[in-house]
Write an enzyme that holds these catalytic residues in place. Structure first.
Site, PDB file in Angstrom:
ATOM      1  N   LYS A 181      -4.050  -4.880   8.085  1.00 58.10           N
ATOM      2  CA  LYS A 181      -4.860  -4.801   6.863  1.00 58.10           C
ATOM      3  C   LYS A 181      -4.150  -5.552   5.734  1.00 58.10           C
ATOM      4  CE  LYS A 181      -5.165  -2.090   3.290  1.00 58.10           C
ATOM      5  NZ  LYS A 181      -5.564  -3.026   2.216  1.00 58.10           N
ATOM      6  N   GLY A 232       5.033  -2.041   0.985  1.00 60.57           N
ATOM      7  CA  GLY A 232       4.300  -1.724  -0.241  1.00 60.57           C
ATOM      8  C   GLY A 232       5.110  -0.772  -1.098  1.00 60.57           C
ATOM      9  N   SER A 233       4.406   0.034  -1.879  1.00 60.67           N
ATOM     10  CA  SER A 233       5.094   0.901  -2.835  1.00 60.67           C
ATOM     11  C   SER A 233       5.722   2.107  -2.134  1.00 60.67           C
ATOM     12  CB  SER A 233       4.102   1.389  -3.889  1.00 60.67           C
ATOM     13  OG  SER A 233       3.087   2.138  -3.270  1.00 60.67           O
ATOM     14  N   THR A 234       6.749   2.652  -2.758  1.00 57.78           N
ATOM     15  CA  THR A 234       7.427   3.827  -2.202  1.00 57.78           C
ATOM     16  C   THR A 234       6.464   5.021  -2.144  1.00 57.78           C
ATOM     17  OG1 THR A 234       9.580   3.037  -2.885  1.00 57.78           O
ATOM     18  CG2 THR A 234       9.381   5.415  -2.569  1.00 57.78           C
ATOM     19  N   GLY A 237       4.269   4.551   0.857  1.00 52.87           N
ATOM     20  CA  GLY A 237       5.136   4.666   2.033  1.00 52.87           C
ATOM     21  C   GLY A 237       5.450   6.124   2.344  1.00 52.87           C
ATOM     22  N   GLU A 254       8.969  -0.831   4.470  1.00 52.68           N
ATOM     23  CA  GLU A 254       9.702  -1.727   3.573  1.00 52.68           C
ATOM     24  C   GLU A 254       9.107  -1.493   2.189  1.00 52.68           C
ATOM     25  OE1 GLU A 254      10.547  -4.198   1.210  1.00 52.68           O
ATOM     26  OE2 GLU A 254       9.692  -5.851   2.353  1.00 52.68           O
ATOM     27  N   CYS A 288       9.819  -7.284  -4.013  1.00 53.82           N
ATOM     28  CA  CYS A 288      10.445  -5.974  -3.835  1.00 53.82           C
ATOM     29  C   CYS A 288      11.960  -6.047  -4.026  1.00 53.82           C
ATOM     30  CB  CYS A 288      10.101  -5.410  -2.466  1.00 53.82           C
ATOM     31  SG  CYS A 288      10.311  -6.611  -1.157  1.00 53.82           S
ATOM     32  N   GLU A 385      10.430   0.372 -10.820  1.00 53.93           N
ATOM     33  CA  GLU A 385      10.077  -0.984 -10.395  1.00 53.93           C
ATOM     34  C   GLU A 385       8.928  -1.469 -11.272  1.00 53.93           C
ATOM     35  OE1 GLU A 385       8.303  -1.382  -6.423  1.00 53.93           O
ATOM     36  OE2 GLU A 385       9.645  -3.061  -6.079  1.00 53.93           O
TER      37      GLU A 385
END
Ligand code: NDP
Length: 474
Positions: A181, A232-234, A237, A254, A288, A385
């Protein structure tokens, strides 16, 4: 200083008005007929419409991938799989210019980056992993490593084609099939890649592409895949890790970062300034592993800042398709407002913001390169971030203080060290809690070099021999 005349890219790729989902080797519309638009972030104009995958489409794609894995791709010899990957790599090189322009249109990043970095590095990932396909038994991962099966992959919008290649190349080399995706705002090069898979005669179902938003990603993660690979974002995740806990699905993540770029007083300053600029302004800071926290030794801080500001004042912000552009458009209105909101907290908490004088285009999503000084570790701009062209500058007096400040973050993806002493580099690298440490350089990537994080930056490695392990049953 020279003034540069505009140097716009003249080639326009053939972008279709509408793209379908890529399932079982064919473009098809979504079962429920849902569509969405992809917008050029530098003009806010719609580029094309694309089908939006729902749960039924996810089921179809995973079934197609399962069939292809069990009947064709899994049983195929590594040598044959490698031939397909070499073919994909060569086709990507042949169509490099078209992919570079398309990526700049859909993402907003400057053409010089898509042309010189994103597309060549994506091709390199396919070449590199093509070479592994028939040598997996010699990768040090056991005598007969087996594929995992069907892999669900969710990628972000900051390096659309490159993240696709980081995910698809190793998965395919190891005998898995994939359902990927792309991010909602940047599906174009993934769809062009699907066309390229057709051109390469890749067996139907080996690669399936499902454009959509977060709900599509969640449906894919929840489907009966054997492994999930996410970048993507924490926050997302973490949600994915929770949602598949207790299942047999493997997971690599990641995630975000807040990297320290440390400049010691014995560093070559001009070289360090180039590295600081590259570290935070490459790809508009949508990286990132961006060097978003500059830690500079107090005794050279004034000198570094003066030269840094002079250098930033020469950066050209604007049309991503102009070959002289250094900083392109912010990828979306949402990301722009996130950057604006976090930047406002910086000023609100007492840091001082500096921006060069530069004109921004009237339409589109733009943000001037920004440097914050007077930053304290407790401020949000030092902790969170920002994912934009915003640098937070902190100072330190001793090497121990630099390491303590660098490690004072929940993230651990990357770090940079600038010094003329090799011994200091090794000393710092041993102590920095980061997956990648660059010395006297920044943002260097190679398909042969594993990449990944510690702490809240995720787990698992991508690239290199180590990256194969995540796609094999060893
Ligand atoms: P997300 O983590 O939301 O997006 C990454 C990918 O995950 C996208 O394809 C997204 O789809 C998809 N996704 C979203 N929600 C889910 C879900 N519940 N289950 C499965 N997949 C999902 O990042 P954003 O794009 O929203 O960016 C937000 C912030 O995240 C940025 O400001 C930045 O700080 C950070 N970020 C970090 C990245 C990194 O590489 N470290 C990359 C991207 C963002 P969709 O495109 O529809 O959102």
């Amino acid at each position: 200083m020279f003034e540069y005349a505009p140097s716009p890219e003249s080639v326009r790729p053939q972008i279709k008005e509408h793209y379908g989902l890529f399932i079982g080797g064919e473009f098809v519309d979504a079962e429920d007929g849902a569509v969405f638009k992809s917008v050029n972030p530098s003009t806010e104009e719609a580029l094309f419409t694309v089908a939006e995958a729902g749960e039924a489409d996810v089921r179809l794609a995973v079934a197609a991938a399962r069939r292809a894995q069990e009947t064709v791709w899994g049983p195929m010899s590594g040598t044959e799989r490698g031939k397909y990957l070499f073919r994909i790599a060569r086709l990507l090189q042949e169509r490099a210019r078209e992919f570079a322009v398309a990526e700049s249109l859909d993402n907003g990043k400057p053409i010089k980056e898509t042309r010189d970095f994103d597309v060549p590095t994506a091709a390199q990932h396919f070449f590199y992993h093509a070479g592994w396909a028939d040598k997996l038994a010699y990768a040090g991962l056991g005598a007969d490593p087996r594929p995992l099966g069907v892999i669900g992959q969710v990628i972000p919008w900051n390096f659309p084609l490159l993240m696709l290649s980081w995910k698809i190349a190793p998965a395919l080399a190891c005998g898995n099939t994939v359902v990927l995706k792309p991010a909602e705002t940047t599906p174009l090069t993934a769809l062009m890649f699907a066309e390229l898979c057709q051109e390469a005669d890749l067996p139907p179902g080996v690669v399936n592409i499902l454009p959509g938003a977060g709900a599509t990603g969640a449906a894919l993660v929840g489907s009966p895949v054997d492994k999930v690979a996410f970048t993507g974002s924490t926050a997302v995740g973490r949600a994915i890790a929770k949602s598949i806990a207790g299942s047999k699905k493997k997971l690599t993540l990641e995630l975000g970062g807040k990297a320290a770029n440390i400049v010691f007083d014995d560093a070559p300053i001009d070289q360090a300034v180039e590295g600081i600029v590259n570290g935070i302004f490459f790809n508009q800071g949508h990286v990132c592993c961006a060097g978003s926290r500059l830690l500079v030794q107090e005794s050279v801080a004034d000198d570094v800042l003066e030269r840094l500001k002079a250098r930033i004042a020469t950066l050209r912000v604007g049309d991503p398709l102009d070959k002289n552009t250094d900083i392109g458009a912010i990828n979306s209105a949402e990301q722009l407002s996130r950057i604006q909101a976090l930047t406002e907290t910086g000023t609100g908490e007492g840091a001082e913001a500096w921006q060069p004088a530069c004109d921004l285009p009237e339409r589109g999503f733009w943000f001037r390169p920004t440097v914050f000084t007077g930053v304290q570790q407790s401020m949000r701009i030092a902790k969170e971030e920002i994912f934009g062209p915003v640098l937070s500058v902190l100072t330190f007096r001793t090497p121990d203080e630099a390491i303590a400040k660098a490690n004072n973050t929940p993230y651990g993806l990357s770090a940079g060290v600038w010094t003329e002493k090799g011994s200091k580099i090794l000393w710092a690298a041993e102590r920095l809690r980061a997956g990648v440490v660059w010395a006297n350089t920044f943002n260097q990537f190679d398909a042969a070099s594993p990449f990944g994080g510690l702490k809240e930056s995720g787990y698992g490695r991508e690239g290199g021999r180590q990256g194969l392990e995540a796609y094999l049953d060893v």
